[in-house]
Design a protein around this motif. Sequence first.
Motif, PDB file in Angstrom:
ATOM      1  N   GLY A 241      12.609 -11.534 -20.181  1.00  0.00           N
ATOM      2  CA  GLY A 241      13.460 -11.178 -21.308  1.00  0.00           C
ATOM      3  C   GLY A 241      13.545 -12.253 -22.361  1.00  0.00           C
ATOM      4  N   ALA A 242      14.688 -12.258 -23.056  1.00  0.00           N
ATOM      5  CA  ALA A 242      14.848 -13.114 -24.227  1.00  0.00           C
ATOM      6  C   ALA A 242      14.829 -14.598 -23.885  1.00  0.00           C
ATOM      7  CB  ALA A 242      16.156 -12.767 -24.938  1.00  0.00           C
ATOM      8  N   LEU A 243      15.268 -14.959 -22.669  1.00  0.00           N
ATOM      9  CA  LEU A 243      15.249 -16.370 -22.290  1.00  0.00           C
ATOM     10  C   LEU A 243      13.827 -16.925 -22.331  1.00  0.00           C
ATOM     11  CD1 LEU A 243      16.789 -18.832 -21.091  1.00  0.00           C
ATOM     12  CD2 LEU A 243      16.146 -17.965 -18.843  1.00  0.00           C
ATOM     13  N   THR A 244      12.873 -16.114 -21.887  1.00  0.00           N
ATOM     14  CA  THR A 244      11.472 -16.540 -21.911  1.00  0.00           C
ATOM     15  C   THR A 244      11.003 -16.811 -23.333  1.00  0.00           C
ATOM     16  OG1 THR A 244      10.918 -15.370 -19.866  1.00  0.00           O
ATOM     17  CG2 THR A 244       9.116 -15.791 -21.402  1.00  0.00           C
ATOM     18  N   LEU A 245      11.329 -15.895 -24.255  1.00  0.00           N
ATOM     19  CA  LEU A 245      10.895 -16.081 -25.640  1.00  0.00           C
ATOM     20  C   LEU A 245      11.613 -17.260 -26.298  1.00  0.00           C
ATOM     21  CD1 LEU A 245       8.920 -14.842 -27.654  1.00  0.00           C
ATOM     22  CD2 LEU A 245      10.803 -13.501 -28.578  1.00  0.00           C
ATOM     23  N   ALA A 246      12.910 -17.416 -25.988  1.00  0.00           N
ATOM     24  CA  ALA A 246      13.654 -18.547 -26.541  1.00  0.00           C
ATOM     25  C   ALA A 246      13.041 -19.866 -26.083  1.00  0.00           C
ATOM     26  CB  ALA A 246      15.122 -18.470 -26.117  1.00  0.00           C
ATOM     27  N   GLY A 247      12.658 -19.928 -24.806  1.00  0.00           N
ATOM     28  CA  GLY A 247      11.994 -21.132 -24.310  1.00  0.00           C
ATOM     29  C   GLY A 247      10.669 -21.374 -24.995  1.00  0.00           C
TER      30      GLY A 247
ATOM     31  N   SER B  62       6.181  -6.141 -19.333  1.00  0.00           N
ATOM     32  CA  SER B  62       7.008  -6.032 -18.123  1.00  0.00           C
ATOM     33  C   SER B  62       8.109  -4.985 -18.303  1.00  0.00           C
ATOM     34  CB  SER B  62       7.618  -7.387 -17.766  1.00  0.00           C
ATOM     35  OG  SER B  62       8.551  -7.806 -18.748  1.00  0.00           O
ATOM     36  N   LEU B  63       8.681  -4.910 -19.495  1.00  0.00           N
ATOM     37  CA  LEU B  63       9.707  -3.903 -19.765  1.00  0.00           C
ATOM     38  C   LEU B  63       9.115  -2.492 -19.749  1.00  0.00           C
ATOM     39  CD1 LEU B  63      11.742  -5.649 -22.606  1.00  0.00           C
ATOM     40  CD2 LEU B  63      12.661  -4.939 -20.406  1.00  0.00           C
ATOM     41  N   ILE B  64       7.955  -2.332 -20.364  1.00  0.00           N
ATOM     42  CA  ILE B  64       7.322  -1.009 -20.431  1.00  0.00           C
ATOM     43  C   ILE B  64       6.913  -0.528 -19.036  1.00  0.00           C
ATOM     44  CG2 ILE B  64       5.311   0.262 -21.283  1.00  0.00           C
ATOM     45  CD1 ILE B  64       5.425  -1.575 -23.787  1.00  0.00           C
ATOM     46  N   VAL B  65       6.259  -1.419 -18.280  1.00  0.00           N
ATOM     47  CA  VAL B  65       5.819  -1.036 -16.927  1.00  0.00           C
ATOM     48  C   VAL B  65       7.016  -0.710 -16.039  1.00  0.00           C
ATOM     49  CG1 VAL B  65       4.693  -1.877 -14.832  1.00  0.00           C
ATOM     50  CG2 VAL B  65       3.665  -2.331 -17.059  1.00  0.00           C
ATOM     51  N   ALA B  66       8.059  -1.522 -16.115  1.00  0.00           N
ATOM     52  CA  ALA B  66       9.239  -1.278 -15.276  1.00  0.00           C
ATOM     53  C   ALA B  66       9.917   0.035 -15.648  1.00  0.00           C
ATOM     54  CB  ALA B  66      10.222  -2.440 -15.413  1.00  0.00           C
ATOM     55  N   SER B  67       9.998   0.339 -16.947  1.00  0.00           N
ATOM     56  CA  SER B  67      10.660   1.574 -17.375  1.00  0.00           C
ATOM     57  C   SER B  67       9.899   2.816 -16.924  1.00  0.00           C
ATOM     58  CB  SER B  67      10.805   1.587 -18.900  1.00  0.00           C
ATOM     59  OG  SER B  67       9.529   1.629 -19.523  1.00  0.00           O
ATOM     60  N   ILE B  68       8.581   2.685 -16.731  1.00  0.00           N
ATOM     61  CA  ILE B  68       7.766   3.822 -16.266  1.00  0.00           C
ATOM     62  C   ILE B  68       7.714   3.870 -14.735  1.00  0.00           C
ATOM     63  CG2 ILE B  68       5.455   4.821 -16.241  1.00  0.00           C
ATOM     64  CD1 ILE B  68       5.034   3.564 -19.022  1.00  0.00           C
ATOM     65  N   ALA B  69       7.490   2.716 -14.117  1.00  0.00           N
ATOM     66  CA  ALA B  69       7.225   2.686 -12.671  1.00  0.00           C
ATOM     67  C   ALA B  69       8.491   2.791 -11.823  1.00  0.00           C
ATOM     68  CB  ALA B  69       6.473   1.403 -12.317  1.00  0.00           C
ATOM     69  N   LEU B  70       9.578   2.144 -12.236  1.00  0.00           N
ATOM     70  CA  LEU B  70      10.773   2.123 -11.387  1.00  0.00           C
ATOM     71  C   LEU B  70      11.351   3.510 -11.111  1.00  0.00           C
ATOM     72  CD1 LEU B  70      12.664  -1.110 -12.490  1.00  0.00           C
ATOM     73  CD2 LEU B  70      11.485  -0.651 -10.341  1.00  0.00           C
ATOM     74  N   PRO B  71      11.497   4.394 -12.133  1.00  0.00           N
ATOM     75  CA  PRO B  71      11.999   5.742 -11.809  1.00  0.00           C
ATOM     76  C   PRO B  71      11.107   6.481 -10.814  1.00  0.00           C
ATOM     77  CG  PRO B  71      12.117   5.344 -14.172  1.00  0.00           C
ATOM     78  CD  PRO B  71      11.334   4.215 -13.581  1.00  0.00           C
TER      79      PRO B  71
END
Length: 676
Positions: A366-372, A403-412
């Motif tokens: 998430g945003a912490l990664t980009l901020a770093g 990671s967000l796109i894959v999780a939103s598709i795969a987790l459900p």
Amino acid sequence: MEIFLAILVLLSLIGISHVIQRFIPFVPIPLIQIMLGIILIMLPFDIHVPIDPELFLVLFIAPLLFNDGKKTPREELWRLRAPILLLAVGLVFLTILIGGYALHALIPTMPLAAAFGLAAILSPTDAVAVSAMSARIHMPKQIQRLLEGEALMNDASGLVAFKFAIAATVTGLFSIWEASFSFIIIALGGLLFGALLSMIFIWGRLLLRRFGMEDVTVHMLILILTPFLLYILAEEFGLSGILAAVAGGIVHAIEQDKSESPIMELKVVSDSTWSVILFVLNGLVFILLGLQVPDVLNSIFSDSAYNNYAAVGYVVLLYLLLMGIRFLWLFLGSKITKPVAWNSKIKAEKPSLLNIMIISVSGVRGALTLAGAFSIPLFLHSGAPFPERSLMIFLAAGVILLSLIVASIALPILTAKNGPRSASLEDDLEKAAQIKAIQAAIQAIKNTKNSENNIAASLVINSNEQRLVEINTSRSRVEYNANNRREQMKLHRFAVEKERDYLEQLLDKGEASHQDVQRLQIVLTKIEMVLTNKLHFITLLFSLLWEKVLMILSPQKHALSHTASDLTTMRILRIRTSEEAVRQVSQSKHKGNEVAVLNVIAYYNQIMIGLRKQLSAYNCTDTFNEQKSEMEIISIQAERNALQTMFEQTIISRKVLNKLQQQVSIREADIIEAGL
């Protein structure tokens, strides 16, 4: 003025994102907010909000993790401490080690130390994104607690390792032993510092209360400032500000649990205020992330030094590498370590292959990664440009989005329950949703209940409780036979006994007078006579006669007469004993007496409704009617929100949602007509 307008636009986008998500609940809110940020930066409004990494961490990450520390169940985290540490520390360093060498081999122009730095900032999972993902799917509780604990702790380990790796790149100096020792000091020091400073803040607030300063506004201001002060002061001492904020949240939660005399108004105001703050911060984090994406992509795609397809390929390969490392670590851990359970009431079992896949995919960045990534300096100590800085930021942003796109598709898909739902199962889910929505309505009214609207709120609460009884009774498939009737009579006598015990408790505490208790004891004896067997009936009859003789012989002869004030007091007292009876009967519920319990509770609910109506009969003023209407509106809205949440979490289908919302709308229309 430009800054103010930019803030207004960003806040508006937060509201718009939630409206959009109502129509497409299968898309997680972080992705919607990132897309809105991308769209905003591409419009000709000249709104550009660059990320200042230090400001970003203190303004967003500190309060969000402070709240997570307050809300996350501590006992469950402690039970899962071993797997959480394996993920938050062990997996982070394994990711840095393997990821660093892999990145350097894949992109030789990126120095090894810089590759380690990129792998370090990609290793932490995002607590906000994890919460957003788990809120909309059937995430197993153990996995959810594990992911929450990991996200709380791995931010610090990833950031500390990232800082050492970047410093090594800039200066060319690095010592593994010095780095390891510093990591332990920074992490443990941050936890201890945050806990100690939080206790000082808590003691300061208690001291203010002892001096008579009960102003909720002052106490609330201290609570709001706490996470920011924890982070800033910890960083000033060279410790982990993130872990200080987490520890502070946990200490405040412990203090709130142990407090014997909390300020209820402060609790209500605190919950409401933090709810708004977190709503805004969570939204701004991902919108700001979206605002950075176009510039990050353009820095690579417009540079002829980079092959666009190769750059995108690097993102995919890096994401697959991270997921592979995560899956392998979890798989080996499940074979080697002892299984633990997040709850003492359930049996500890080793995670299945499906659960390992769910945990692996749930590791969203998430945003912490980009901020770093944005905190990477522009130049080395020698004055030369930092090697591959733009590419590192691009890879970080790409992995976050992927990671967000894959999780939103795969987790459900991974968490979906197998097989089509039968008609009976759909019916059970619908009734369960109704019950949950009504319970949410009751809780919403209780949260707004006070001394002024007590009667109006109680009437609406009882109305909702009666609806619960009707639903529970209708859904029961137990035949109501002679055994059920005997069980109900037994439970009813048990309830009357508990009423008697509660009366004696109120008398001992001085909350009821001896005369009022005597009067109500006679009423309870009459009720018990109706419910009991013949032998016990004779005993109770003599007991009732003896109580009346005692009252006649009492010096206060007027004790048998009832004034209007006496009747009001007795009604209030009976409501209290009835509430205690309902509580005791509910606790005695077990398999086999469900119907009897529901019927006894329904009886007491009817009693309380009648008594409250009698109490309010003389007070049906315009103010009372307004209060009742307000409570009913709160109840309706709480039901709607609960139903929408269940739909967003895929607990109920859109068909069930529409059906139940239509029923709520009909009830709302009835309320409006009744108020005319």
